[in-house]
Design a protein around this motif. Structure first.
Motif, PDB file in Angstrom:
ATOM      1  N   LYS A   1       0.957  -1.364  -0.282  1.00 39.43           N
ATOM      2  CA  LYS A   1      -0.074   0.147  -0.316  1.00 39.43           C
ATOM      3  C   LYS A   1       0.843   1.643  -0.042  1.00 39.43           C
ATOM      4  O   LYS A   1       0.477   2.434  -0.802  1.00 39.43           O
ATOM      5  CB  LYS A   1      -0.886   0.008   1.452  1.00 39.43           C
ATOM      6  N   GLY A   2       2.057   1.242   0.652  1.00 45.87           N
ATOM      7  CA  GLY A   2       2.889   2.298   0.758  1.00 45.87           C
ATOM      8  C   GLY A   2       4.405   1.977   0.835  1.00 45.87           C
ATOM      9  O   GLY A   2       4.348   0.197   1.498  1.00 45.87           O
TER      10      GLY A   2
ATOM     11  N   ASP B   1       4.448   2.973  17.989  1.00 44.80           N
ATOM     12  CA  ASP B   1       3.172   2.848  17.047  1.00 44.80           C
ATOM     13  C   ASP B   1       2.685   2.018  16.483  1.00 44.80           C
ATOM     14  O   ASP B   1       1.703   2.265  15.800  1.00 44.80           O
ATOM     15  CB  ASP B   1       3.426   4.268  16.658  1.00 44.80           C
ATOM     16  N   GLY B   2       3.306   1.508  15.690  1.00 47.18           N
ATOM     17  CA  GLY B   2       3.290  -0.211  15.490  1.00 47.18           C
ATOM     18  C   GLY B   2       4.275  -0.858  15.491  1.00 47.18           C
ATOM     19  O   GLY B   2       5.630  -0.927  15.320  1.00 47.18           O
ATOM     20  N   THR B   3       3.804  -2.413  15.007  1.00 45.09           N
ATOM     21  CA  THR B   3       5.255  -3.146  15.218  1.00 45.09           C
ATOM     22  C   THR B   3       5.807  -3.450  13.961  1.00 45.09           C
ATOM     23  O   THR B   3       5.373  -3.355  12.782  1.00 45.09           O
ATOM     24  CB  THR B   3       4.832  -4.365  15.771  1.00 45.09           C
ATOM     25  N   VAL B   4       6.761  -3.419  14.205  1.00 48.84           N
ATOM     26  CA  VAL B   4       7.608  -3.421  12.304  1.00 48.84           C
ATOM     27  C   VAL B   4       8.215  -4.821  12.809  1.00 48.84           C
ATOM     28  O   VAL B   4       9.061  -5.241  13.597  1.00 48.84           O
ATOM     29  CB  VAL B   4       8.846  -2.695  12.053  1.00 48.84           C
ATOM     30  N   ALA B   5       7.887  -6.049  11.893  1.00 49.60           N
ATOM     31  CA  ALA B   5       8.345  -7.608  11.736  1.00 49.60           C
ATOM     32  C   ALA B   5       9.430  -7.429  10.201  1.00 49.60           C
ATOM     33  O   ALA B   5       9.587  -7.136   9.436  1.00 49.60           O
ATOM     34  CB  ALA B   5       7.891  -8.018  10.724  1.00 49.60           C
TER      35      ALA B   5
ATOM     36  N   GLU C   1      -3.460  -0.420   4.614  1.00 49.36           N
ATOM     37  CA  GLU C   1      -3.602   0.417   3.965  1.00 49.36           C
ATOM     38  C   GLU C   1      -3.981   1.055   5.650  1.00 49.36           C
ATOM     39  O   GLU C   1      -3.786   2.255   5.844  1.00 49.36           O
ATOM     40  CB  GLU C   1      -5.306   0.251   3.796  1.00 49.36           C
ATOM     41  N   GLU C   2      -4.941   0.651   6.638  1.00 49.27           N
ATOM     42  CA  GLU C   2      -4.805   1.004   7.743  1.00 49.27           C
ATOM     43  C   GLU C   2      -3.805   1.533   8.411  1.00 49.27           C
ATOM     44  O   GLU C   2      -3.842   1.990   9.314  1.00 49.27           O
ATOM     45  CB  GLU C   2      -5.555  -0.024   8.871  1.00 49.27           C
ATOM     46  N   ALA C   3      -2.314   0.377   8.581  1.00 47.67           N
ATOM     47  CA  ALA C   3      -1.486   0.860   8.960  1.00 47.67           C
ATOM     48  C   ALA C   3      -0.555   2.180   8.196  1.00 47.67           C
ATOM     49  O   ALA C   3       0.085   2.858   9.150  1.00 47.67           O
ATOM     50  CB  ALA C   3      -0.050  -0.562   8.263  1.00 47.67           C
ATOM     51  N   LEU C   4      -0.644   2.174   7.150  1.00 50.57           N
ATOM     52  CA  LEU C   4      -0.330   3.061   6.077  1.00 50.57           C
ATOM     53  C   LEU C   4      -1.089   4.525   7.078  1.00 50.57           C
ATOM     54  O   LEU C   4      -0.338   5.823   6.845  1.00 50.57           O
ATOM     55  CB  LEU C   4      -0.500   2.539   4.560  1.00 50.57           C
ATOM     56  N   ASN C   5      -2.193   3.459   7.188  1.00 49.35           N
ATOM     57  CA  ASN C   5      -2.641   5.142   7.536  1.00 49.35           C
ATOM     58  C   ASN C   5      -2.911   6.305   9.080  1.00 49.35           C
ATOM     59  O   ASN C   5      -2.447   6.973   8.880  1.00 49.35           O
ATOM     60  CB  ASN C   5      -4.174   5.344   6.898  1.00 49.35           C
ATOM     61  N   LYS C   6      -2.140   5.067   9.666  1.00 51.66           N
ATOM     62  CA  LYS C   6      -1.887   5.104  11.201  1.00 51.66           C
ATOM     63  C   LYS C   6      -0.733   5.902  11.022  1.00 51.66           C
ATOM     64  O   LYS C   6      -0.851   6.514  11.968  1.00 51.66           O
ATOM     65  CB  LYS C   6      -2.208   4.003  11.581  1.00 51.66           C
TER      66      LYS C   6
END
Length: 188
Positions: free
Chosen positions: A63-64, A139-143, A122-127
């Motif tokens: 998505k990005g 703020d987010g988990t990165v694998a 998309e939700e992770a990109l928008n956040k």
């Protein structure tokens, strides 16, 4: 004898700082222009898609993609890293970001590397885009993905919303992580 033992760690720290300063481009102090960032991002993406089998297909399904090329990292128990890059959606630059991080713990050395965050949902990109200072691991988990022995990505096993890659390392650094790194939108 004790004076020499105290002097050695100081000299090591001084040498590491000198190496880091010599490796650090002027952009850290003045900031790169949008054109410079885009050229570095293009070169990083070209290297990634050329060196990793399946990279083009994988990136096309994203998505990005946030690419931070030429991240400078250095440390001697206390460390830091910095870089500037671009968020691309559909192959076009949408926004510019900086990455900054500090850490404490076992680490020694200096290196330059490219970091890529691939947003699969998309939700992770928008956040990420709505944040004023997005922090990896908070703020987010990165694998963090591993590139296979043959230089390939096994896309069938990647199901995470955000996948990170660290590649193109130059230099020597024990302990590589983006956890705790802060991504901030730049005005360019």
């Amino acid at each position: 004898m004790k004076k020499k033992n105290i002097l050695i760690p100081g000299l090591v720290i001084l040498m590491l700082l000198a190496v880091l300063a010599a490796c650090a481009p002027a952009r850290i102090h003045s900031g790169s222009s949008a054109k410079e960032i885009d050229l570095n991002v293009d070169a990083s993406l070209d290297r990634f898609t050329r060196d990793v089998k399946g990279a083009s297909e994988f990136l096309a399904s994203a998505k990005g993609v946030l690419i931070i090329p030429k991240v400078i990292q250095g440390g001697f128990f206390v460390g830091g890293q910095y870089g500037e890059g671009a968020l691309r959606i559909g192959g076009k630059t949408i926004d510019y970001y900086s990455l900054a991080g500090g850490s404490f713990g076992y680490q020694i050395g200096a290196q330059q590397k490219d970091i890529m965050l691939v947003f699969m949902e998309e939700e992770a990109l928008n956040k990420f885009r709505a944040s004023t200072g997005w922090q990896a691991g908070v703020d987010g988990t990165v694998a963090m993905a591993n590139i296979g022995i043959e230089g390939s990505i096994d896309t069938t096993k990647i199901k995470d919303p955000i996948v990170g890659f660290v590649f193109g390392q130059k230099g020597l650094m024990a302990g590589v992580s983006i956890s705790g790194s802060k991504f901030t939108k730049l005005t360019r």
